[in-house]
Enzyme design. Structure first.
Site, PDB file in Angstrom:
ATOM      1  CE  LYS A   1      26.960  47.642  -1.946  1.00  0.00           C
ATOM      2  NZ  LYS A   1      28.318  48.276  -2.011  1.00  0.00           N
TER       3      LYS A   1
ATOM      4  CB  THR B   1      25.040  44.603   1.572  1.00  0.00           C
ATOM      5  OG1 THR B   1      24.062  44.365   2.579  1.00  0.00           O
ATOM      6  CG2 THR B   1      24.312  45.123   0.335  1.00  0.00           C
ATOM      7  CG  ASP B   2      23.220  40.738   4.907  1.00  0.00           C
ATOM      8  OD1 ASP B   2      22.988  41.950   4.706  1.00  0.00           O
ATOM      9  OD2 ASP B   2      23.279  40.250   6.061  1.00  0.00           O
ATOM     10  CD  GLU B   3      20.455  46.198   3.967  1.00  0.00           C
ATOM     11  OE1 GLU B   3      19.707  46.859   3.239  1.00  0.00           O
ATOM     12  OE2 GLU B   3      20.911  46.617   5.045  1.00  0.00           O
TER      13      GLU B   3
ATOM     14  CE1 TYR C   1      13.997  54.198  12.904  1.00  0.00           C
ATOM     15  CE2 TYR C   1      14.899  52.633  11.344  1.00  0.00           C
ATOM     16  CZ  TYR C   1      14.851  53.912  11.859  1.00  0.00           C
ATOM     17  OH  TYR C   1      15.651  54.890  11.329  1.00  0.00           O
TER      18      TYR C   1
ATOM     19  CE1 TYR D   1      23.961  50.200   0.582  1.00  0.00           C
ATOM     20  CE2 TYR D   1      22.623  48.642   1.838  1.00  0.00           C
ATOM     21  CZ  TYR D   1      23.863  49.075   1.396  1.00  0.00           C
ATOM     22  OH  TYR D   1      25.002  48.399   1.747  1.00  0.00           O
TER      23      TYR D   1
HETATM   24  P1  NAD Z   1      30.225  54.454   4.854  1.00  0.00           P
HETATM   25  O1  NAD Z   1      28.936  55.098   4.499  1.00  0.00           O
HETATM   26  O2  NAD Z   1      30.745  54.573   6.249  1.00  0.00           O
HETATM   27  O3  NAD Z   1      31.379  54.977   3.886  1.00  0.00           O
HETATM   28  C1  NAD Z   1      31.220  55.117   2.505  1.00  0.00           C
HETATM   29  C2  NAD Z   1      32.413  55.888   1.968  1.00  0.00           C
HETATM   30  O4  NAD Z   1      32.278  55.997   0.549  1.00  0.00           O
HETATM   31  C3  NAD Z   1      32.529  57.325   2.519  1.00  0.00           C
HETATM   32  O5  NAD Z   1      33.865  57.588   2.880  1.00  0.00           O
HETATM   33  C4  NAD Z   1      32.110  58.194   1.330  1.00  0.00           C
HETATM   34  O6  NAD Z   1      32.711  59.468   1.335  1.00  0.00           O
HETATM   35  C5  NAD Z   1      32.572  57.342   0.162  1.00  0.00           C
HETATM   36  N1  NAD Z   1      31.850  57.639  -1.082  1.00  0.00           N
HETATM   37  C6  NAD Z   1      30.508  57.749  -1.252  1.00  0.00           C
HETATM   38  N2  NAD Z   1      30.220  58.054  -2.531  1.00  0.00           N
HETATM   39  C7  NAD Z   1      31.402  58.102  -3.195  1.00  0.00           C
HETATM   40  C8  NAD Z   1      31.767  58.341  -4.542  1.00  0.00           C
HETATM   41  N3  NAD Z   1      30.844  58.606  -5.475  1.00  0.00           N
HETATM   42  N4  NAD Z   1      33.078  58.308  -4.882  1.00  0.00           N
HETATM   43  C9  NAD Z   1      34.029  58.056  -3.950  1.00  0.00           C
HETATM   44  N5  NAD Z   1      33.744  57.841  -2.651  1.00  0.00           N
HETATM   45  C10 NAD Z   1      32.448  57.843  -2.279  1.00  0.00           C
HETATM   46  O7  NAD Z   1      30.076  52.908   4.436  1.00  0.00           O
HETATM   47  P2  NAD Z   1      30.477  51.581   5.199  1.00  0.00           P
HETATM   48  O8  NAD Z   1      29.441  51.252   6.203  1.00  0.00           O
HETATM   49  O9  NAD Z   1      31.911  51.656   5.577  1.00  0.00           O
HETATM   50  O10 NAD Z   1      30.295  50.526   4.005  1.00  0.00           O
HETATM   51  C11 NAD Z   1      31.360  50.285   3.094  1.00  0.00           C
HETATM   52  C12 NAD Z   1      30.904  49.268   2.072  1.00  0.00           C
HETATM   53  O11 NAD Z   1      30.511  48.069   2.727  1.00  0.00           O
HETATM   54  C13 NAD Z   1      29.688  49.725   1.246  1.00  0.00           C
HETATM   55  O12 NAD Z   1      29.884  49.333  -0.082  1.00  0.00           O
HETATM   56  C14 NAD Z   1      28.519  48.959   1.854  1.00  0.00           C
HETATM   57  O13 NAD Z   1      27.527  48.698   0.904  1.00  0.00           O
HETATM   58  C15 NAD Z   1      29.203  47.673   2.313  1.00  0.00           C
HETATM   59  N6  NAD Z   1      28.577  47.007   3.473  1.00  0.00           N
HETATM   60  C16 NAD Z   1      28.407  47.674   4.643  1.00  0.00           C
HETATM   61  C17 NAD Z   1      27.871  46.999   5.753  1.00  0.00           C
HETATM   62  C18 NAD Z   1      27.693  47.690   7.079  1.00  0.00           C
HETATM   63  O14 NAD Z   1      27.125  47.077   8.004  1.00  0.00           O
HETATM   64  N7  NAD Z   1      28.171  48.916   7.263  1.00  0.00           N
HETATM   65  C19 NAD Z   1      27.518  45.651   5.629  1.00  0.00           C
HETATM   66  C20 NAD Z   1      27.679  45.009   4.388  1.00  0.00           C
HETATM   67  C21 NAD Z   1      28.239  45.701   3.323  1.00  0.00           C
HETATM   68  O1  DAU Z   2      23.122  43.972   6.232  1.00  0.00           O
HETATM   69  C1  DAU Z   2      24.161  44.819   5.811  1.00  0.00           C
HETATM   70  C2  DAU Z   2      23.701  46.249   5.837  1.00  0.00           C
HETATM   71  O2  DAU Z   2      23.650  46.651   7.199  1.00  0.00           O
HETATM   72  C3  DAU Z   2      24.583  47.196   5.035  1.00  0.00           C
HETATM   73  O3  DAU Z   2      24.534  46.825   3.689  1.00  0.00           O
HETATM   74  C4  DAU Z   2      24.130  48.653   5.209  1.00  0.00           C
HETATM   75  O4  DAU Z   2      25.019  49.529   4.548  1.00  0.00           O
HETATM   76  C5  DAU Z   2      24.127  48.977   6.685  1.00  0.00           C
HETATM   77  O5  DAU Z   2      23.647  50.288   6.884  1.00  0.00           O
HETATM   78  C6  DAU Z   2      23.268  47.976   7.449  1.00  0.00           C
HETATM   79  O6  DAU Z   2      21.855  48.149   7.133  1.00  0.00           O
HETATM   80  P1  DAU Z   2      20.743  48.078   8.287  1.00  0.00           P
HETATM   81  O7  DAU Z   2      19.532  48.745   7.808  1.00  0.00           O
HETATM   82  O8  DAU Z   2      20.639  46.698   8.817  1.00  0.00           O
HETATM   83  O9  DAU Z   2      21.516  48.959   9.419  1.00  0.00           O
HETATM   84  P2  DAU Z   2      21.010  50.116  10.391  1.00  0.00           P
HETATM   85  O10 DAU Z   2      22.090  50.375  11.371  1.00  0.00           O
HETATM   86  O11 DAU Z   2      20.434  51.286   9.643  1.00  0.00           O
HETATM   87  O12 DAU Z   2      19.797  49.409  11.144  1.00  0.00           O
HETATM   88  C7  DAU Z   2      19.995  48.206  11.889  1.00  0.00           C
HETATM   89  C8  DAU Z   2      18.635  47.792  12.420  1.00  0.00           C
HETATM   90  O13 DAU Z   2      18.223  48.742  13.415  1.00  0.00           O
HETATM   91  C9  DAU Z   2      17.525  47.772  11.381  1.00  0.00           C
HETATM   92  O14 DAU Z   2      16.636  46.702  11.650  1.00  0.00           O
HETATM   93  C10 DAU Z   2      16.811  49.102  11.581  1.00  0.00           C
HETATM   94  C11 DAU Z   2      16.985  49.367  13.058  1.00  0.00           C
HETATM   95  N1  DAU Z   2      17.087  50.792  13.445  1.00  0.00           N
HETATM   96  C12 DAU Z   2      17.972  51.575  12.779  1.00  0.00           C
HETATM   97  C13 DAU Z   2      18.100  52.915  13.075  1.00  0.00           C
HETATM   98  C14 DAU Z   2      19.079  53.790  12.335  1.00  0.00           C
HETATM   99  C15 DAU Z   2      16.289  51.295  14.466  1.00  0.00           C
HETATM  100  O15 DAU Z   2      15.498  50.566  15.097  1.00  0.00           O
HETATM  101  N2  DAU Z   2      16.406  52.632  14.770  1.00  0.00           N
HETATM  102  C16 DAU Z   2      17.259  53.465  14.110  1.00  0.00           C
HETATM  103  O16 DAU Z   2      17.312  54.681  14.427  1.00  0.00           O
END
Ligand code: NAD
Ligand code: DAU
Length: 333
Positions: free
Chosen positions: A153, A125-127, A206, A149
Site C-alpha cells: 500500500k 491505510t494508516d498501516e 493474538y 500488505y
Molecule cells: P476487501 O478485501 O473486503 O475487498 C477488496 C476487493 O478488491 C474485493 O472485492 C476483491 O475482489 C477486489 N480485488 C482484489 N484484487 C483485485 C484486482 N486485482 N482487480 C480488481 N479487483 C480486485 O477490502 P476492504 O477491507 O473493503 O478494503 C478496501 C480498501 O480500503 C483497500 O484498499 C484497503 O487497503 C483499504 N483500507 C481498509 C481498511 C479496513 O479496515 N478494512 C482500513 C483502511 C484502508
Molecule cells: O489499519 C487499517 C487496516 O486495518 C487495513 O489497512 C487492513 O486492510 C485491515 O485488514 C486492518 O488491518 P488489521 O491487521 O488491523 O486488522 P485485522 O482485523 O486483521 O486485525 C485487527 C487486530 O486484531 C490486530 O491487532 C490483529 C488482531 N487479530 C486479528 C485476527 C484476524 C487477532 O487477535 N486475532 C485474529 O484472528
C-alpha cells in the site's frame, strides 16, 4: 458524474456504492472487481438491478481493461478500493499484494493521466506509517510499513505522490484507521470473532490481546470518501480517523457481553509476526476541511453485531471452501 469504483464487491467498496447510489440519484457507477475470495456479489444484491449501476468482472492489473472502461463510459473519477487487504495472508503469500496493490494502482494512475480524469481517490491505510507506542500519526509521518500488505500500500501511495509531482494529476490519498460494519469478510478480527462466537467457537486472540487499533464505522468512512471526492484538494493526503481507540481484548469483551458469553471463549494464540502494536491517526486536516465522524462507536458496534446475527445467510457460506484452506494454513491445522 460517472464513477469507476474498483474493488466495489468487497467490504468497504460495496458499502460505498450503496451509499453513493442512494445519495446521488444522477450518478452512474461502474464497479470493476476481479472477484477474488474477498469479492462477493451478495454484498450488492439489493442494488444489482439499479439502472445507474453496472458490474464489470476484471482485474486492475490488466491495464487494457482499465483503459477500455474509462474510454467507453466517459469516466470522470476513479475510487480505488481494489486491493489485497488481509495482513495475515500477506505474511503467508505476498505475491498478489505486490501485483494488485502496486501494479494495479500504477495502471489506474496511467488511466487518470491518459483520460484526463477529474479526480482519483486512492483508498489507503494508516498501516503505511508503521506502529506507534504513543502520540498520533500525522500526514507528515514517515512511511515505515511492517508487513508485505502495508509495504505494498505504501508503494502505491508513493506512486500517487510521484504522479502528482511529475504530471500534476488530481489525486487524493487517504490513510484511514480500521473499518467495521456489515459485509466484512469473516477473516478480519471483528466479523471472525462475532461469527465464531455465534457458532459456539472460541476466538483466536493474538498475543495478550493488548494491541490497539483506532476504529471507524464503515458508513463514516463512506462519508469521508464522498466528502474528499467532492472537496478534497488535489495532490493532498488526508488521514481519516475517529479518535476511538480500543485494545483487541476490549473489543472481545464487548462481544462476550453482548452475546452473554464467558471469557472461556477466548483462546490466546501465537502472535502475528511483526504485529503492529498500535495505530492512531491525527485527522485535524480533514476536520478543518469540514468533515467529522457522525456514528457513535457503541451504537454502531452493537448494530454491526446485530447485522451478523441477522445475516447468517451471508457469512455462513463464506466460512467454508477457500476460507477453510486459508484458516488451516494460518493456524497450522
Ligand atoms: P476487501 O478485501 O473486503 O475487498 C477488496 C476487493 O478488491 C474485493 O472485492 C476483491 O475482489 C477486489 N480485488 C482484489 N484484487 C483485485 C484486482 N486485482 N482487480 C480488481 N479487483 C480486485 O477490502 P476492504 O477491507 O473493503 O478494503 C478496501 C480498501 O480500503 C483497500 O484498499 C484497503 O487497503 C483499504 N483500507 C481498509 C481498511 C479496513 O479496515 N478494512 C482500513 C483502511 C484502508
Ligand atoms: O489499519 C487499517 C487496516 O486495518 C487495513 O489497512 C487492513 O486492510 C485491515 O485488514 C486492518 O488491518 P488489521 O491487521 O488491523 O486488522 P485485522 O482485523 O486483521 O486485525 C485487527 C487486530 O486484531 C490486530 O491487532 C490483529 C488482531 N487479530 C486479528 C485476527 C484476524 C487477532 O487477535 N486475532 C485474529 O484472528
Amino acid at each position: 458524474m460517472n464513477l469507476l469504483v474498483t474493488g466495489g464487491a468487497g467490504f468497504a467498496g460495496s458499502n460505498f456504492i450503496r451509499y453513493i447510489l442512494r445519495k446521488y440519484p444522477n450518478y452512474r457507477i461502474f464497479n470493476l472487481d476481479k472477484l477474488t475470495y474477498a469479492g462477493n456479489l451478495d454484498n450488492l444484491k439489493d442494488i444489482e438491478g439499479n439502472a445507474n449501476y453496472k458490474f464489470i468482472k476484471g482485474d486492475i492489473v490488466d491495464q487494457r481493461m482499465v483503459f477500455k472502461i474509462c474510454r467507453n463510459n466517459k469516466i470522470d473519477a476513479i475510487l480505488n478500493y481494489a486491493a489485497e487487504t488481509h495482513v495475515d495472508r500477506s505474511i503467508l503469500d505476498p505475491a498478489d499484494f505486490v501485483k494488485t496493490d502496486v501494479i494495479g494502482t500504477y495502471n489506474i494512475l496511467e488511466a487518470v493521466k491518459e483520460f484526463k480524469l477529474q479526480k482519483f481517490v486512492q483508498i489507503s491505510t494508516d498501516e503505511v506509517y508503521g506502529s506507534l507506542t504513543k502520540g498520533q500519526f500525522t500526514e507528515e509521518s514517515p512511511f515505515l510499513p511492517n508487513s508485505p500488505y502495508s509495504a505494498s500500500k505504501a508503494g502505491a501511495d508513493l506512486l500517487c505522490r510521484s504522479y502528482v509531482k511529475t504530471y500534476k494529476l488530481p489525486v487524493v490519498v487517504t490513510h484511514s484507521c480500521n473499518f467495521y460494519g456489515p459485509y466484512q469478510y469473516p477473516e478480519k478480527m471483528i466479523p471472525l470473532f462475532v461469527t465464531n462466537l455465534m457458532e459456539g467457537k472460541k476466538v483466536p486472540l493474538y498475543g495478550k490481546g493488548e494491541n490497539t487499533r483506532e476504529w471507524i464505522y464503515v458508513l463514516d468512512h463512506c462519508r469521508a470518501i464522498d466528502f474528499l471526492l467532492h472537496k478534497g484538494v488535489n495532490g493532498e493526503v488526508y488521514n481519516i480517523g475517529t479518535g476511538v481507540e480500543k485494545k483487541n481484548i476490549q473489543i472481545t469483551q464487548i462481544f462476550l457481553a453482548e452475546l452473554g458469553l464467558d471469557k472461556k471463549m477466548i483462546e490466546f494464540v501465537k502472535d502475528r509476526p511483526g504485529h503492529d502494536w498500535r495505530y492512531a491517526v491525527n485527522s485535524n486536516k480533514l476536520k478543518k476541511l469540514g468533515w467529522s465522524p457522525e456514528y457513535d462507536f457503541d451504537d454502531a458496534m452493537r448494530e454491526t453485531i446485530r447485522w451478523y446475527q441477522k445475516n447468517e445467510w451471508w457469512w455462513k457460506k463464506l466460512k467454508s471452501g477457500e476460507y477453510l484452506k486459508y484458516y488451516k494454513k494460518q493456524y497450522g491445522l
